[in-house]
Design a protein around this motif. Sequence first.
Motif, PDB file in Angstrom:
ATOM      1  N   VAL A  25      48.348  33.564  48.425  1.00  0.00           N
ATOM      2  CA  VAL A  25      48.953  32.505  49.417  1.00  0.00           C
ATOM      3  C   VAL A  25      50.663  32.800  49.291  1.00  0.00           C
ATOM      4  O   VAL A  25      51.043  33.261  48.382  1.00  0.00           O
ATOM      5  CB  VAL A  25      48.911  30.865  49.356  1.00  0.00           C
ATOM      6  N   GLU A  26      51.490  32.394  50.474  1.00  0.00           N
ATOM      7  CA  GLU A  26      52.759  32.774  50.484  1.00  0.00           C
ATOM      8  C   GLU A  26      53.525  31.916  49.256  1.00  0.00           C
ATOM      9  O   GLU A  26      52.987  30.767  49.080  1.00  0.00           O
ATOM     10  CB  GLU A  26      53.383  31.943  51.745  1.00  0.00           C
ATOM     11  N   GLY A  27      54.429  32.410  48.617  1.00  0.00           N
ATOM     12  CA  GLY A  27      55.029  31.631  47.449  1.00  0.00           C
ATOM     13  C   GLY A  27      54.391  32.262  46.015  1.00  0.00           C
ATOM     14  O   GLY A  27      55.301  31.777  45.100  1.00  0.00           O
ATOM     15  N   LEU A  28      53.273  32.470  45.973  1.00  0.00           N
ATOM     16  CA  LEU A  28      52.619  32.790  44.751  1.00  0.00           C
ATOM     17  C   LEU A  28      53.160  34.299  44.337  1.00  0.00           C
ATOM     18  O   LEU A  28      52.860  35.217  44.932  1.00  0.00           O
ATOM     19  CB  LEU A  28      51.275  32.680  44.721  1.00  0.00           C
ATOM     20  N   ASN A  29      53.957  34.103  43.273  1.00  0.00           N
ATOM     21  CA  ASN A  29      54.726  35.571  42.915  1.00  0.00           C
ATOM     22  C   ASN A  29      54.014  35.782  41.404  1.00  0.00           C
ATOM     23  O   ASN A  29      54.299  35.274  40.358  1.00  0.00           O
ATOM     24  CB  ASN A  29      56.322  35.233  42.596  1.00  0.00           C
ATOM     25  N   LEU A  30      53.376  36.922  41.471  1.00  0.00           N
ATOM     26  CA  LEU A  30      52.923  37.502  40.367  1.00  0.00           C
ATOM     27  C   LEU A  30      53.362  39.128  40.177  1.00  0.00           C
ATOM     28  O   LEU A  30      52.805  39.866  39.408  1.00  0.00           O
ATOM     29  CB  LEU A  30      51.168  37.479  40.239  1.00  0.00           C
ATOM     30  N   LYS A  31      54.675  39.218  40.761  1.00  0.00           N
ATOM     31  CA  LYS A  31      55.192  40.625  40.719  1.00  0.00           C
ATOM     32  C   LYS A  31      55.212  41.263  39.055  1.00  0.00           C
ATOM     33  O   LYS A  31      54.993  42.318  39.114  1.00  0.00           O
ATOM     34  CB  LYS A  31      56.627  40.499  41.129  1.00  0.00           C
ATOM     35  N   GLU A  32      55.551  40.340  38.269  1.00  0.00           N
ATOM     36  CA  GLU A  32      55.941  40.851  36.791  1.00  0.00           C
ATOM     37  C   GLU A  32      54.363  40.865  36.231  1.00  0.00           C
ATOM     38  O   GLU A  32      54.423  41.846  35.191  1.00  0.00           O
ATOM     39  CB  GLU A  32      56.675  39.818  35.984  1.00  0.00           C
ATOM     40  N   ASP A  33      53.271  40.724  36.904  1.00  0.00           N
ATOM     41  CA  ASP A  33      52.140  41.119  36.377  1.00  0.00           C
ATOM     42  C   ASP A  33      51.374  42.348  37.040  1.00  0.00           C
ATOM     43  O   ASP A  33      50.184  42.451  36.637  1.00  0.00           O
ATOM     44  CB  ASP A  33      51.123  40.024  36.431  1.00  0.00           C
ATOM     45  N   GLU A  34      51.996  43.020  37.786  1.00  0.00           N
ATOM     46  CA  GLU A  34      51.261  44.056  38.880  1.00  0.00           C
ATOM     47  C   GLU A  34      50.952  44.973  37.955  1.00  0.00           C
ATOM     48  O   GLU A  34      51.545  45.611  36.857  1.00  0.00           O
ATOM     49  CB  GLU A  34      52.296  44.486  39.593  1.00  0.00           C
ATOM     50  N   GLY A  35      49.604  45.434  38.098  1.00  0.00           N
ATOM     51  CA  GLY A  35      49.001  46.597  37.480  1.00  0.00           C
ATOM     52  C   GLY A  35      48.355  45.963  36.112  1.00  0.00           C
ATOM     53  O   GLY A  35      47.975  46.992  35.262  1.00  0.00           O
ATOM     54  N   THR A  36      48.240  44.839  35.832  1.00  0.00           N
ATOM     55  CA  THR A  36      47.586  44.110  34.865  1.00  0.00           C
ATOM     56  C   THR A  36      46.392  43.344  35.055  1.00  0.00           C
ATOM     57  O   THR A  36      45.960  43.152  36.249  1.00  0.00           O
ATOM     58  CB  THR A  36      48.630  43.215  33.900  1.00  0.00           C
ATOM     59  N   GLN A  63      46.600  48.577  51.184  1.00  0.00           N
ATOM     60  CA  GLN A  63      45.642  48.140  52.254  1.00  0.00           C
ATOM     61  C   GLN A  63      45.643  46.497  52.383  1.00  0.00           C
ATOM     62  O   GLN A  63      44.712  45.847  52.878  1.00  0.00           O
ATOM     63  CB  GLN A  63      44.103  48.396  51.491  1.00  0.00           C
ATOM     64  N   GLY A  64      46.632  45.921  51.854  1.00  0.00           N
ATOM     65  CA  GLY A  64      47.088  44.479  51.880  1.00  0.00           C
ATOM     66  C   GLY A  64      46.422  43.663  50.698  1.00  0.00           C
ATOM     67  O   GLY A  64      46.229  42.415  51.109  1.00  0.00           O
ATOM     68  N   GLN A  65      45.807  44.266  49.746  1.00  0.00           N
ATOM     69  CA  GLN A  65      45.280  43.337  48.636  1.00  0.00           C
ATOM     70  C   GLN A  65      46.214  42.971  47.543  1.00  0.00           C
ATOM     71  O   GLN A  65      47.211  43.942  47.438  1.00  0.00           O
ATOM     72  CB  GLN A  65      44.111  44.130  48.005  1.00  0.00           C
ATOM     73  N   ASP A  66      46.136  41.961  47.115  1.00  0.00           N
ATOM     74  CA  ASP A  66      47.216  41.345  45.878  1.00  0.00           C
ATOM     75  C   ASP A  66      46.665  41.327  44.626  1.00  0.00           C
ATOM     76  O   ASP A  66      47.034  41.446  43.645  1.00  0.00           O
ATOM     77  CB  ASP A  66      47.802  40.094  46.445  1.00  0.00           C
ATOM     78  N   GLY A  67      45.189  41.113  44.721  1.00  0.00           N
ATOM     79  CA  GLY A  67      44.259  41.193  43.437  1.00  0.00           C
ATOM     80  C   GLY A  67      42.968  41.354  43.775  1.00  0.00           C
ATOM     81  O   GLY A  67      42.432  41.378  44.865  1.00  0.00           O
ATOM     82  N   ILE A  68      42.215  41.592  42.650  1.00  0.00           N
ATOM     83  CA  ILE A  68      40.945  42.072  42.464  1.00  0.00           C
ATOM     84  C   ILE A  68      39.927  41.367  41.499  1.00  0.00           C
ATOM     85  O   ILE A  68      40.570  41.615  40.113  1.00  0.00           O
ATOM     86  CB  ILE A  68      40.716  43.743  42.642  1.00  0.00           C
ATOM     87  N   PHE A  69      39.051  40.643  41.902  1.00  0.00           N
ATOM     88  CA  PHE A  69      38.030  40.208  40.826  1.00  0.00           C
ATOM     89  C   PHE A  69      37.108  41.248  40.635  1.00  0.00           C
ATOM     90  O   PHE A  69      36.526  41.559  41.536  1.00  0.00           O
ATOM     91  CB  PHE A  69      37.744  38.610  41.229  1.00  0.00           C
ATOM     92  N   VAL A  70      36.630  41.729  39.615  1.00  0.00           N
ATOM     93  CA  VAL A  70      35.748  42.668  38.988  1.00  0.00           C
ATOM     94  C   VAL A  70      34.341  41.916  38.888  1.00  0.00           C
ATOM     95  O   VAL A  70      34.410  40.835  38.384  1.00  0.00           O
ATOM     96  CB  VAL A  70      35.951  43.435  37.977  1.00  0.00           C
ATOM     97  N   LEU A  71      33.322  42.354  39.438  1.00  0.00           N
ATOM     98  CA  LEU A  71      31.997  41.483  39.566  1.00  0.00           C
ATOM     99  C   LEU A  71      30.882  42.550  39.043  1.00  0.00           C
ATOM    100  O   LEU A  71      30.923  43.790  39.658  1.00  0.00           O
ATOM    101  CB  LEU A  71      31.822  40.831  40.850  1.00  0.00           C
ATOM    102  N   CYS A  72      29.959  42.242  38.382  1.00  0.00           N
ATOM    103  CA  CYS A  72      28.798  42.801  37.994  1.00  0.00           C
ATOM    104  C   CYS A  72      27.825  42.867  39.229  1.00  0.00           C
ATOM    105  O   CYS A  72      26.851  43.770  39.021  1.00  0.00           O
ATOM    106  CB  CYS A  72      28.313  42.417  36.691  1.00  0.00           C
ATOM    107  N   SER A  73      27.554  42.129  40.002  1.00  0.00           N
ATOM    108  CA  SER A  73      26.644  42.146  41.203  1.00  0.00           C
ATOM    109  C   SER A  73      27.184  41.707  42.456  1.00  0.00           C
ATOM    110  O   SER A  73      28.141  40.507  42.483  1.00  0.00           O
ATOM    111  CB  SER A  73      25.410  41.592  40.715  1.00  0.00           C
ATOM    112  N   ASP A  74      26.363  41.765  43.642  1.00  0.00           N
ATOM    113  CA  ASP A  74      26.568  41.140  44.833  1.00  0.00           C
ATOM    114  C   ASP A  74      26.404  39.515  44.554  1.00  0.00           C
ATOM    115  O   ASP A  74      27.103  38.794  44.996  1.00  0.00           O
ATOM    116  CB  ASP A  74      25.459  41.369  45.719  1.00  0.00           C
ATOM    117  N   LYS A  75      25.373  39.253  43.658  1.00  0.00           N
ATOM    118  CA  LYS A  75      24.936  37.765  43.467  1.00  0.00           C
ATOM    119  C   LYS A  75      26.400  36.906  42.930  1.00  0.00           C
ATOM    120  O   LYS A  75      26.547  36.113  43.479  1.00  0.00           O
ATOM    121  CB  LYS A  75      23.960  37.619  42.578  1.00  0.00           C
TER     122      LYS A  75
END
Length: 101
Positions: A25-36, A63-75
């Motif tokens: 969301v606008e205003g959430l700044n995780l710039k110092e955590d990029e790549g971690t 591609q416009g993504q800020d974060g990615i949650f890794v998941l083990c399955s579609d479920k």
Amino acid sequence: MLQCSWCMKKIKEDKECFGLSVKFVEGLNLKEDEGTIKSIFLTTRNTSVPMIVVAEDSEAKKQGQDGIFVLCSDKCGIKMKKALNEEISLFKPDGEILKLE
């Protein structure tokens, strides 16, 4: 070794995994955590889960993504997506579940 952000199961290197991309969301700044991998507290689950904060020069960021949650399955992806759609103070709704390669 990665860990599923929903069920917390370890994902072995030779196993298929998925990612749920999110836009902050606008205003959430995780710039110092990029790549971690950062632990993010989700109020809907009352727990912290791991999330990759994408680097500024990454393909995901382009591609416009800020974060990615890794998941083990579609479920697990479907459950995480539902929970994240309620976390409107952190993320814009309707991330996309992708097969990670």
